[in-house]
Design a protein around this motif. Structure first.
Motif, PDB file in Angstrom:
ATOM      1  N   ARG A  76      93.595 -42.620  91.667  1.00 53.36           N
ATOM      2  CA  ARG A  76      94.734 -43.500  91.922  1.00 53.36           C
ATOM      3  C   ARG A  76      95.092 -43.566  93.415  1.00 53.36           C
ATOM      4  O   ARG A  76      95.052 -42.556  94.115  1.00 53.36           O
ATOM      5  N   ALA A  77      95.434 -44.777  93.884  1.00 54.32           N
ATOM      6  CA  ALA A  77      95.973 -44.973  95.236  1.00 54.32           C
ATOM      7  C   ALA A  77      97.247 -45.789  95.129  1.00 54.32           C
ATOM      8  O   ALA A  77      97.287 -46.783  94.396  1.00 54.32           O
ATOM      9  N   ASP A  78      98.289 -45.399  95.855  1.00 52.79           N
ATOM     10  CA  ASP A  78      99.515 -46.204  95.874  1.00 52.79           C
ATOM     11  C   ASP A  78      99.466 -47.195  97.039  1.00 52.79           C
ATOM     12  O   ASP A  78      98.832 -46.943  98.057  1.00 52.79           O
ATOM     13  N   MET A  79     100.146 -48.338  96.887  1.00 53.21           N
ATOM     14  CA  MET A  79      99.920 -49.461  97.808  1.00 53.21           C
ATOM     15  C   MET A  79     101.123 -49.862  98.656  1.00 53.21           C
ATOM     16  O   MET A  79     100.991 -50.692  99.546  1.00 53.21           O
ATOM     17  N   ASP A  80     102.328 -49.350  98.352  1.00 54.76           N
ATOM     18  CA  ASP A  80     103.533 -49.920  98.976  1.00 54.76           C
ATOM     19  C   ASP A  80     103.916 -49.258 100.294  1.00 54.76           C
ATOM     20  O   ASP A  80     103.528 -48.136 100.591  1.00 54.76           O
ATOM     21  N   ALA A  81     104.730 -49.993 101.076  1.00 57.97           N
ATOM     22  CA  ALA A  81     105.221 -49.519 102.377  1.00 57.97           C
ATOM     23  C   ALA A  81     106.727 -49.256 102.274  1.00 57.97           C
ATOM     24  O   ALA A  81     107.323 -49.368 101.203  1.00 57.97           O
ATOM     25  N   LEU A  82     107.338 -48.898 103.418  1.00 60.16           N
ATOM     26  CA  LEU A  82     108.754 -48.492 103.433  1.00 60.16           C
ATOM     27  C   LEU A  82     109.597 -49.431 104.306  1.00 60.16           C
ATOM     28  O   LEU A  82     109.089 -50.014 105.272  1.00 60.16           O
ATOM     29  N   PRO A  83     110.890 -49.509 104.010  1.00 59.71           N
ATOM     30  CA  PRO A  83     111.779 -50.337 104.846  1.00 59.71           C
ATOM     31  C   PRO A  83     112.149 -49.616 106.156  1.00 59.71           C
ATOM     32  O   PRO A  83     113.278 -49.190 106.343  1.00 59.71           O
ATOM     33  N   ILE A  84     111.174 -49.464 107.026  1.00 57.19           N
ATOM     34  CA  ILE A  84     111.342 -48.740 108.295  1.00 57.19           C
ATOM     35  C   ILE A  84     110.733 -49.617 109.392  1.00 57.19           C
ATOM     36  O   ILE A  84     109.715 -50.269 109.163  1.00 57.19           O
ATOM     37  N   THR A  85     111.352 -49.639 110.567  1.00 54.58           N
ATOM     38  CA  THR A  85     110.760 -50.379 111.684  1.00 54.58           C
ATOM     39  C   THR A  85     109.867 -49.433 112.486  1.00 54.58           C
ATOM     40  O   THR A  85     110.323 -48.417 112.991  1.00 54.58           O
ATOM     41  N   GLU A  86     108.596 -49.827 112.583  1.00 56.19           N
ATOM     42  CA  GLU A  86     107.615 -48.953 113.241  1.00 56.19           C
ATOM     43  C   GLU A  86     107.885 -48.822 114.740  1.00 56.19           C
ATOM     44  O   GLU A  86     108.226 -49.797 115.403  1.00 56.19           O
ATOM     45  N   GLU A  87     107.718 -47.611 115.259  1.00 50.74           N
ATOM     46  CA  GLU A  87     107.952 -47.370 116.698  1.00 50.74           C
ATOM     47  C   GLU A  87     106.738 -46.742 117.375  1.00 50.74           C
ATOM     48  O   GLU A  87     106.860 -46.132 118.423  1.00 50.74           O
ATOM     49  N   THR A  88     105.570 -46.858 116.776  1.00 51.15           N
ATOM     50  CA  THR A  88     104.406 -46.145 117.328  1.00 51.15           C
ATOM     51  C   THR A  88     103.760 -46.853 118.523  1.00 51.15           C
ATOM     52  O   THR A  88     103.058 -46.208 119.296  1.00 51.15           O
ATOM     53  N   ASN A  89     103.978 -48.183 118.619  1.00 51.37           N
ATOM     54  CA  ASN A  89     103.304 -48.978 119.656  1.00 51.37           C
ATOM     55  C   ASN A  89     101.786 -48.955 119.557  1.00 51.37           C
ATOM     56  O   ASN A  89     101.086 -49.208 120.531  1.00 51.37           O
ATOM     57  N   LEU A  90     101.257 -48.638 118.404  1.00 50.77           N
ATOM     58  CA  LEU A  90      99.806 -48.679 118.225  1.00 50.77           C
ATOM     59  C   LEU A  90      99.338 -50.135 118.311  1.00 50.77           C
ATOM     60  O   LEU A  90     100.097 -51.049 117.970  1.00 50.77           O
ATOM     61  N   PRO A  91      98.091 -50.358 118.739  1.00 54.36           N
ATOM     62  CA  PRO A  91      97.618 -51.751 118.816  1.00 54.36           C
ATOM     63  C   PRO A  91      97.635 -52.446 117.447  1.00 54.36           C
ATOM     64  O   PRO A  91      97.722 -53.671 117.384  1.00 54.36           O
ATOM     65  N   TYR A  92      97.535 -51.672 116.377  1.00 51.74           N
ATOM     66  CA  TYR A  92      97.561 -52.264 115.040  1.00 51.74           C
ATOM     67  C   TYR A  92      98.868 -51.936 114.313  1.00 51.74           C
ATOM     68  O   TYR A  92      98.890 -51.848 113.086  1.00 51.74           O
ATOM     69  N   ALA A  93      99.956 -51.771 115.085  1.00 53.13           N
ATOM     70  CA  ALA A  93     101.265 -51.475 114.468  1.00 53.13           C
ATOM     71  C   ALA A  93     101.700 -52.624 113.557  1.00 53.13           C
ATOM     72  O   ALA A  93     101.182 -53.744 113.658  1.00 53.13           O
ATOM     73  N   SER A  94     102.663 -52.337 112.694  1.00 55.55           N
ATOM     74  CA  SER A  94     103.155 -53.342 111.750  1.00 55.55           C
ATOM     75  C   SER A  94     103.600 -54.622 112.454  1.00 55.55           C
ATOM     76  O   SER A  94     104.283 -54.571 113.469  1.00 55.55           O
ATOM     77  N   LYS A  95     103.193 -55.753 111.876  1.00 55.92           N
ATOM     78  CA  LYS A  95     103.631 -57.033 112.420  1.00 55.92           C
ATOM     79  C   LYS A  95     104.930 -57.482 111.760  1.00 55.92           C
ATOM     80  O   LYS A  95     105.443 -58.550 112.050  1.00 55.92           O
ATOM     81  N   LYS A  96     105.414 -56.670 110.833  1.00 58.62           N
ATOM     82  CA  LYS A  96     106.641 -57.050 110.116  1.00 58.62           C
ATOM     83  C   LYS A  96     107.764 -56.094 110.510  1.00 58.62           C
ATOM     84  O   LYS A  96     107.734 -54.914 110.139  1.00 58.62           O
ATOM     85  N   LYS A  97     108.743 -56.625 111.228  1.00 54.68           N
ATOM     86  CA  LYS A  97     109.880 -55.794 111.623  1.00 54.68           C
ATOM     87  C   LYS A  97     110.604 -55.329 110.359  1.00 54.68           C
ATOM     88  O   LYS A  97     110.824 -56.109 109.440  1.00 54.68           O
TER      89      LYS A  97
END
Ligand code: NI
Length: 415
Positions: A76-97
């Motif tokens: 089993r793998a879970d698929m969902d994300a969290l209501p958090i604004t990413e602050e990592t500044n990674l090149p592939y960081a979340s595009k959804k604020k």
């Protein structure tokens, strides 16, 4: 000869890391994993792995049929994300604020796709079936996604004989695996309490029932549950995470609300803490002339590994990653929806080390700065595949032994 997948993930790792970054850039909240689900389906189609979907809306069940008959292993793998604004500044960081894969479920999905590819390539040699369970809504306790998937009959046609899941773990270095027989993750309940007194002028408290003073007493007394009622050899946590009340400096507050969570391992402890919680809130409030309204939500049960299957994970990890790859770990009181699958089917859950090298204090799961070490991804996909292969082999040996026993029995009877 025994199938060994060590190093086999290398040929797919570029694709799997690309997929993980894609999921990371486009995270979706619990119950809204539509695009994630579509992408998983697209990949399963590309790999020629049959699947069905629509379990708990976006959940998917992929089925890899081995070349020979045998038992059924689910992953089993879970698929969902969290209501958090990413602050990592990674090149592939979340595009959804406001939405972030801060719990690594992006890696879980990508790794299970990698595992699926590896198993599918070698399926002719497998005795039995492997089920790929892509689960939504892990983060919304108490409903979750495992329960609704089961209600939607995800295993009606193919029933697992054993089920496994992994979770990325920033407290363990890459190449290490955390697994325990028995309780691994806690039960997590949630409560909201509203205390109603009566307001008035700050200079005339005798005409009021001060909800702030009542709440203060209630909260103080709640702290005695863990310190005085829970057996010291058991574990429990009672945390109040939010409190709100009052208007201004010279007004006695008529209302206070607070909310929090209760975490336990044993069901007996959970029931006791829940009862003490309710009786303290009601008792203290009553005695001070106020009223209390309690909303109590029973969350995920504790995640309890079967000893046999926890040891199975340990053995496979040690064979794949070396004898020192399974350090002693302590259980964690975080909640995990996989517990619902473990209530119905035997199995086990483990942590995959993903610590960022050279960092002393790792950013924890659910942190806006959470990052994972992508060199763990190949390990995670190979390990899950190997765990499935070894489990199918284990069942096969059991079958052969019982057949042998019955043949020997017949021979003995004949003589
Ligand atoms: Ni998680």
């Amino acid at each position: 000869m025994k199938l060994n997948l060590k190093g086999e993930g290398k040929k797919h790792i570029q694709e799997i890391i690309k997929l993980r970054r894609h999921f990371h850039q486009y995270p979706e909240l619990s119950g809204e994993e539509f695009e994630t689900s579509k992408k998983v389906q697209e990949k399963l189609r590309e790999y020629n792995i049959p699947f069905t979907t629509g379990y708990a809306k976006t959940g998917i069940l992929g089925v890899i049929e081995g070349g020979r008959p045998g038992k059924t292993v689910a992953l089993r793998a879970d698929m969902d994300a969290l209501p958090i604004t990413e602050e990592t500044n990674l090149p592939y960081a979340s595009k959804k604020k406001g939405t972030m894969h801060a719990c690594g479920h992006d890696a879980h999905v990508a790794m299970l796709l990698g595992t699926a590819r590896l198993l599918n390539e070698t399926k002719d040699k497998l005795s039995g079936k492997v089920l790929l369970v892509f689960q939504p809504s892990e983060e919304i306790t108490p409903i979750g996604g495992a329960g609704p998937m089961l209600e939607d009959q995800v295993f009606a046609e193919h029933t697992p004989d054993v089920i496994f899941a992994q979770h990325v773990w920033p407290d363990l270095p890459v190449g290490q695996v955390g697994v325990l027989p028995g309780p691994m993750m806690g039960a997590s309940d949630r409560f909201i309490v509203e205390i109603e007194g009566s307001g008035g002028h700050a200079s005339m408290p005798h005409q009021t029932v001060d909800a702030i003073i009542v709440a203060n007493s209630v909260i103080g007394n709640l702290q005695t549950i863990v310190s005085r009622n829970v057996n010291p050899v058991d574990s429990a946590v009672l945390t109040i995470g939010r409190i709100e009340g009052g208007y201004r400096y010279n007004v006695v507050a008529d209302k206070v609300t607070f909310e929090g969570t209760i975490r336990t391992f044993k069901n007996k402890t959970k029931q006791m803490v829940k009862e003490r919680f309710q009786s303290i809130v009601q008792g203290v409030t009553d005695s001070m002339g106020a009223k209390a309204k309690i909303e109590y939500y029973d969350g995920y049960p504790a995640t309890v590994n079967d000893e046999q299957w926890a040891n199975h994970i340990k053995r496979t990890s040690q064979q794949l990653l070396g004898p020192n790859s399974t350090p002693v770990v302590e259980p964690c009181l975080g909640g995990e929806d996989f517990s619902r699958f473990l209530l119905k089917y035997p199995g086990a859950y483990f942590w995959l080390g993903t610590a960022i090298p050279g960092v002393i204090k790792q950013n924890p799961l659910h942190d806006p700065m959470f990052m994972l070490n992508e060199s763990a991804i190949q390990i995670g996909m190979e390990l899950m595949a190997q765990i499935a292969i070894d489990a199918l082999n284990h069942f096969q040996v059991e079958v052969e032994q019982s057949e042998l026993q019955s043949v020997l029995g017949k021979v003995a009877n004949f003589q």
